[in-house]
Design a protein around this motif. Sequence first.
Motif, PDB file in Angstrom:
ATOM      1  N   LYS A 153       0.830  -1.212   0.000  1.00 21.95           N
ATOM      2  CA  LYS A 153       0.000   0.000   0.000  1.00 21.95           C
ATOM      3  C   LYS A 153       0.861   1.258   0.000  1.00 21.95           C
ATOM      4  CE  LYS A 153      -3.437  -1.728   2.938  1.00 21.95           C
ATOM      5  NZ  LYS A 153      -4.213  -1.525   4.155  1.00 21.95           N
ATOM      6  N   ASP A 154       1.893   1.263   0.844  1.00 19.72           N
ATOM      7  CA  ASP A 154       2.762   2.435   0.918  1.00 19.72           C
ATOM      8  C   ASP A 154       3.596   2.609  -0.344  1.00 19.72           C
ATOM      9  OD1 ASP A 154       1.965   3.464   3.408  1.00 19.72           O
ATOM     10  OD2 ASP A 154       3.207   2.025   4.476  1.00 19.72           O
ATOM     11  N   LEU A 155       3.994   1.503  -0.966  1.00 21.54           N
ATOM     12  CA  LEU A 155       4.721   1.607  -2.236  1.00 21.54           C
ATOM     13  C   LEU A 155       3.863   2.289  -3.292  1.00 21.54           C
ATOM     14  CD1 LEU A 155       6.589  -1.814  -2.492  1.00 21.54           C
ATOM     15  CD2 LEU A 155       7.638   0.455  -2.353  1.00 21.54           C
ATOM     16  N   GLU A 156       2.573   1.960  -3.294  1.00 18.67           N
ATOM     17  CA  GLU A 156       1.653   2.603  -4.233  1.00 18.67           C
ATOM     18  C   GLU A 156       1.573   4.105  -3.969  1.00 18.67           C
ATOM     19  OE1 GLU A 156       0.109   1.307  -6.933  1.00 18.67           O
ATOM     20  OE2 GLU A 156       1.152  -0.577  -6.516  1.00 18.67           O
ATOM     21  N   GLN A 157       1.693   4.493  -2.701  1.00 19.64           N
ATOM     22  CA  GLN A 157       1.635   5.914  -2.334  1.00 19.64           C
ATOM     23  C   GLN A 157       2.849   6.697  -2.824  1.00 19.64           C
ATOM     24  OE1 GLN A 157      -0.840   7.674  -0.618  1.00 19.64           O
ATOM     25  NE2 GLN A 157      -2.010   5.815  -1.020  1.00 19.64           N
ATOM     26  N   ILE A 158       4.027   6.059  -2.786  1.00 19.20           N
ATOM     27  CA  ILE A 158       5.244   6.806  -3.120  1.00 19.20           C
ATOM     28  C   ILE A 158       5.688   6.671  -4.569  1.00 19.20           C
ATOM     29  CG2 ILE A 158       6.052   6.612  -0.750  1.00 19.20           C
ATOM     30  CD1 ILE A 158       8.252   4.679  -1.851  1.00 19.20           C
ATOM     31  N   LYS A 159       5.091   5.765  -5.319  1.00 25.96           N
ATOM     32  CA  LYS A 159       5.618   5.473  -6.661  1.00 25.96           C
ATOM     33  C   LYS A 159       5.593   6.669  -7.612  1.00 25.96           C
ATOM     34  CE  LYS A 159       1.566   3.437  -8.880  1.00 25.96           C
ATOM     35  NZ  LYS A 159       1.014   2.196  -9.410  1.00 25.96           N
ATOM     36  N   GLN A 183       8.819  -0.104  -9.313  1.00 29.17           N
ATOM     37  CA  GLN A 183       8.080  -1.065 -10.138  1.00 29.17           C
ATOM     38  C   GLN A 183       8.560  -2.487  -9.875  1.00 29.17           C
ATOM     39  OE1 GLN A 183       8.818   0.519 -14.054  1.00 29.17           O
ATOM     40  NE2 GLN A 183       7.078   1.930 -13.974  1.00 29.17           N
ATOM     41  N   SER A 184       9.866  -2.675  -9.788  1.00 25.47           N
ATOM     42  CA  SER A 184      10.419  -4.006  -9.519  1.00 25.47           C
ATOM     43  C   SER A 184      10.051  -4.468  -8.114  1.00 25.47           C
ATOM     44  CB  SER A 184      11.940  -3.990  -9.666  1.00 25.47           C
ATOM     45  OG  SER A 184      12.297  -3.761 -10.993  1.00 25.47           O
ATOM     46  N   PHE A 185      10.122  -3.567  -7.166  1.00 28.14           N
ATOM     47  CA  PHE A 185       9.792  -3.884  -5.772  1.00 28.14           C
ATOM     48  C   PHE A 185       8.341  -4.344  -5.672  1.00 28.14           C
ATOM     49  CE2 PHE A 185      10.576  -2.041  -1.228  1.00 28.14           C
ATOM     50  CZ  PHE A 185      10.447  -3.310  -0.692  1.00 28.14           C
ATOM     51  N   VAL A 186       7.444  -3.640  -6.331  1.00 26.82           N
ATOM     52  CA  VAL A 186       6.017  -4.005  -6.310  1.00 26.82           C
ATOM     53  C   VAL A 186       5.826  -5.397  -6.913  1.00 26.82           C
ATOM     54  CG1 VAL A 186       3.766  -3.448  -7.339  1.00 26.82           C
ATOM     55  CG2 VAL A 186       5.120  -1.650  -6.256  1.00 26.82           C
ATOM     56  N   LYS A 187       6.487  -5.684  -8.024  1.00 24.86           N
ATOM     57  CA  LYS A 187       6.363  -7.009  -8.661  1.00 24.86           C
ATOM     58  C   LYS A 187       6.830  -8.122  -7.726  1.00 24.86           C
ATOM     59  CE  LYS A 187       6.875  -5.589 -13.467  1.00 24.86           C
ATOM     60  NZ  LYS A 187       7.777  -5.593 -14.629  1.00 24.86           N
ATOM     61  N   PRO A 197      16.893 -12.909   0.122  1.00 24.53           N
ATOM     62  CA  PRO A 197      17.961 -11.931  -0.108  1.00 24.53           C
ATOM     63  C   PRO A 197      17.518 -10.765  -0.997  1.00 24.53           C
ATOM     64  CG  PRO A 197      18.780 -14.154  -0.482  1.00 24.53           C
ATOM     65  CD  PRO A 197      17.313 -14.263  -0.253  1.00 24.53           C
ATOM     66  N   ILE A 198      16.634 -11.047  -1.941  1.00 26.47           N
ATOM     67  CA  ILE A 198      16.110  -9.985  -2.802  1.00 26.47           C
ATOM     68  C   ILE A 198      15.296  -8.999  -1.970  1.00 26.47           C
ATOM     69  CG2 ILE A 198      14.375  -9.516  -4.596  1.00 26.47           C
ATOM     70  CD1 ILE A 198      15.428 -12.007  -6.047  1.00 26.47           C
ATOM     71  N   MET A 199      14.442  -9.516  -1.097  1.00 22.88           N
ATOM     72  CA  MET A 199      13.647  -8.642  -0.233  1.00 22.88           C
ATOM     73  C   MET A 199      14.564  -7.816   0.665  1.00 22.88           C
ATOM     74  SD  MET A 199      10.559  -8.905  -1.073  1.00 22.88           S
ATOM     75  CE  MET A 199       9.320  -8.593   0.137  1.00 22.88           C
ATOM     76  N   ARG A 200      15.580  -8.451   1.215  1.00 21.71           N
ATOM     77  CA  ARG A 200      16.532  -7.719   2.070  1.00 21.71           C
ATOM     78  C   ARG A 200      17.213  -6.595   1.276  1.00 21.71           C
ATOM     79  NH1 ARG A 200      16.766  -9.619   6.920  1.00 21.71           N
ATOM     80  NH2 ARG A 200      16.258 -11.789   7.333  1.00 21.71           N
ATOM     81  N   CYS A 201      17.546  -6.868   0.036  1.00 23.55           N
ATOM     82  CA  CYS A 201      18.168  -5.862  -0.820  1.00 23.55           C
ATOM     83  C   CYS A 201      17.226  -4.677  -1.028  1.00 23.55           C
ATOM     84  CB  CYS A 201      18.559  -6.477  -2.160  1.00 23.55           C
ATOM     85  SG  CYS A 201      19.361  -5.318  -3.285  1.00 23.55           S
ATOM     86  N   PHE A 202      15.974  -4.955  -1.332  1.00 24.20           N
ATOM     87  CA  PHE A 202      15.020  -3.871  -1.534  1.00 24.20           C
ATOM     88  C   PHE A 202      14.886  -3.023  -0.271  1.00 24.20           C
ATOM     89  CE2 PHE A 202      13.350  -6.192  -5.308  1.00 24.20           C
ATOM     90  CZ  PHE A 202      13.378  -5.127  -6.201  1.00 24.20           C
ATOM     91  N   PHE A 203      14.856  -3.657   0.885  1.00 28.01           N
ATOM     92  CA  PHE A 203      14.705  -2.886   2.119  1.00 28.01           C
ATOM     93  C   PHE A 203      15.990  -2.150   2.505  1.00 28.01           C
ATOM     94  CE2 PHE A 203      10.969  -5.629   2.476  1.00 28.01           C
ATOM     95  CZ  PHE A 203      10.020  -4.624   2.604  1.00 28.01           C
ATOM     96  N   LEU A 204      17.143  -2.694   2.126  1.00 26.20           N
ATOM     97  CA  LEU A 204      18.397  -1.945   2.314  1.00 26.20           C
ATOM     98  C   LEU A 204      18.366  -0.668   1.476  1.00 26.20           C
ATOM     99  CD1 LEU A 204      21.207  -4.658   2.271  1.00 26.20           C
ATOM    100  CD2 LEU A 204      20.767  -2.999   4.080  1.00 26.20           C
TER     101      LEU A 204
END
Length: 163
Positions: free
Chosen positions: A56-62, A152-156, A85-92
């Motif tokens: 939801k928040d990603l949709e707000q900031i995109k 866009q990649s993070f949302v996917k 590890p991909i999720m950790r990368c996105f959050f880093l």
Amino acid sequence: QKTYLKSICLQYQLYLLLNSHFVCLLKNEMRLIIFFLCAYLPKTAAGHCKWAEVLKDLEQIKTSKDIDVSLYTANTDEDKECQEPIMRCFFLEMKVIVQECYIKNCSKTQDVLNIWKNGNASLENNKSNSTTSAKCKECEEYEEKNFTEFIQSFVKVIQRECR
């Protein structure tokens, strides 16, 4: 965090329900049954995807125009073994965006902070049973992309996790 506050509000509403005149007419055993059902059902219904608040928040900031950074962006077609590890990368990289928002005083700073906090909380809950495959890339090995492509990649990736 948003999810914690929603839980408190829901519990308060359940408390009010249980103290209403309708419930007072019920026998004690029936009140207990209703209480346990009400306390258990919302958690299972809301728990369908632990990343829902982040999404939801990603949709707000995109569409934010005041965030202009290049970020390491994991491929959305990476191996299933590399999801954590991909999720950790996105959050880093979200931490980089948080810092950028503090510097530039972005209009979406709170949404960015919520993403980072909720994501890290969910990742911490998974830490105990995580194993990383040797074939998974480090965050810095991914290509740097602009903010829009990153989101866009993070949302996917999150949508794939929520299926």
